[in-house]
Design an enzyme around this catalytic site. Structure first.
Site, short mmCIF file in Angstrom:
data_model
loop_
_atom_site.label_atom_id
_atom_site.label_comp_id
_atom_site.label_asym_id
_atom_site.label_seq_id
_atom_site.Cartn_x
_atom_site.Cartn_y
_atom_site.Cartn_z
N HIS A 1 -0.97 5.01 9.35
CA HIS A 1 -0.53 4.05 8.51
C HIS A 1 -0.53 4.77 7.05
O HIS A 1 -0.93 5.88 7.14
CB HIS A 1 -1.60 2.82 8.43
CG HIS A 1 -1.23 1.74 7.61
ND1 HIS A 1 0.09 1.07 7.66
CD2 HIS A 1 -1.73 1.06 6.71
CE1 HIS A 1 0.08 -0.02 6.76
NE2 HIS A 1 -0.97 -0.16 6.37
N ASP B 1 -5.11 -6.99 1.69
CA ASP B 1 -4.92 -8.05 2.61
C ASP B 1 -5.92 -7.96 3.76
O ASP B 1 -6.08 -8.81 4.71
CB ASP B 1 -3.63 -8.21 3.14
CG ASP B 1 -3.03 -6.94 3.80
OD1 ASP B 1 -3.39 -5.81 3.38
OD2 ASP B 1 -2.41 -7.11 4.86
#
Length: 316
Positions: free
Chosen positions: A139, A66
């Site tokens: 992350h 994304d």
């Protein structure tokens, strides 16, 4: 400094939001910069005044789809538009293989110079308008924030003072701006006597996916503008059976307040927050504002913001 949000959804597109992409333009500049390039970013660009031919540099925060699956189409369309100006792409390790795999497999011959730089955390890169630092985030894959410190503006003349001294606008102004002294009608004009005080450059962080805003540490302190993900409200995140390494609105608001950030734009909003559902983006905004007392917005696709020289953020 103008920011145009081309995509503000997390993970997948929705009817209201495309996936992540952000355009940045500087005052009196003929080029622009792109941060992340989710699928269909080139379609989003077509709905703005931005021109692919003037795109100078792309910064990819991390290699989740994304945030980068729009690159192949964008690179191909640049060629088809006959926009043959060079393009540079910065991103984490793996970005070069990703792009070369696509272009080699499709036998794409771009026809312009494409430079791909696999950068590392804590790198420092100098551009003509700003200095950029690559900052590590937390992350599930390597993820970066890009800290931008605009150069101070030092070439502004006190034109009113010059006129009062008998020198009207002319090419001689250019000599003074370059630091040279000049003679006019027998009078010497010293550059240093007619330069205005430098205007401090603006500071900005565009962050990729990140579960701990505080990891940005001192770079957050008195920052002019932070663009950061706010994927969930805290209540929704706490109820998730599987936890993901994303920031909640509560955490983001607390970090922004703690570090005295002047302006904040939240993006990368979970698809569950949509108009007509039991959740909407206003919930994100309210939760941030519970802790954060500065200027705050939750970005939507095609929102345009301007950060002026006085560090005031306004939605255009």
């Amino acid at each position: 400094m103008k920011l145009t949000f081309l995509g503000t959804s997390a993970g997948k597109p929705t009817k209201e939001r495309n996936v992540t992409a952000l355009a940045l333009e500087f005052d009196q500049d003929n080029k622009w910069y792109l941060f992340d390039c989710g699928e269909a970013t080139q379609h989003q660009i077509l709905r703005t005044s931005l021109c692919i031919g003037k795109l100078s540099t792309v910064f990819i925060t991390h290699l989740h789809g994304d945030h980068c699956y729009g690159l192949p189409g964008l690179l191909s369309s640049k060629k088809l538009d006959k926009a043959f100006s060079p393009l540079t792409i910065y991103g984490p390790k793996g970005i070069k293989h990703f792009i070369e795999c696509v272009t080699d497999t499709s036998q794409e011959h771009l026809g312009y110079t494409l430079k791909i730089v696999e950068t590392e955390a804590n790198s420092r890169i100098i551009f003509d308008k700003f200095v950029l630092r690559v900052l590590p985030l937390v992350h599930s894959v390597e993820s970066f924030a890009y800290f931008i410190q605009e150069h101070d503006t030092t070439d502004k003349l006190d034109e009113q003072k010059l006129r009062l001294a008998g020198l009207e606008p002319s090419p001689l102004y250019g000599e003074l701006k370059r630091g040279n002294s000049i003679m006019h009608k027998g009078k010497e004009f010293l550059s240093k006597d007619y330069m205005l005080s430098p205007l401090p450059g603006r500071s900005l962080i565009v962050a990729g996916d990140n579960s701990k805003p505080d990891i940005l540490g001192a770079y957050l302190e008195n920052l002019d503008l932070l663009v950061h993900e706010s994927t969930y409200t805290q209540k929704v995140y706490d109820a998730l059976k599987t936890k993901f390494l994303h920031t909640t609105a509560k955490k983001l608001g607390e970090a922004a307040q703690k570090h005295h950030i002047k302006n904040l734009i939240a993006t990368h909003i979970s698809p569950r927050y949509s108009r007509g559902s039991s959740c909407d983006a206003e919930m994100i905004c309210r939760e941030i504002k519970f802790a954060y007392k500065g200027e705050c917005f939750v970005a939507a696709d095609f929102d345009v913001f301007y950060l002026d020289r006085k560090k005031k953020l306004q939605k255009l």
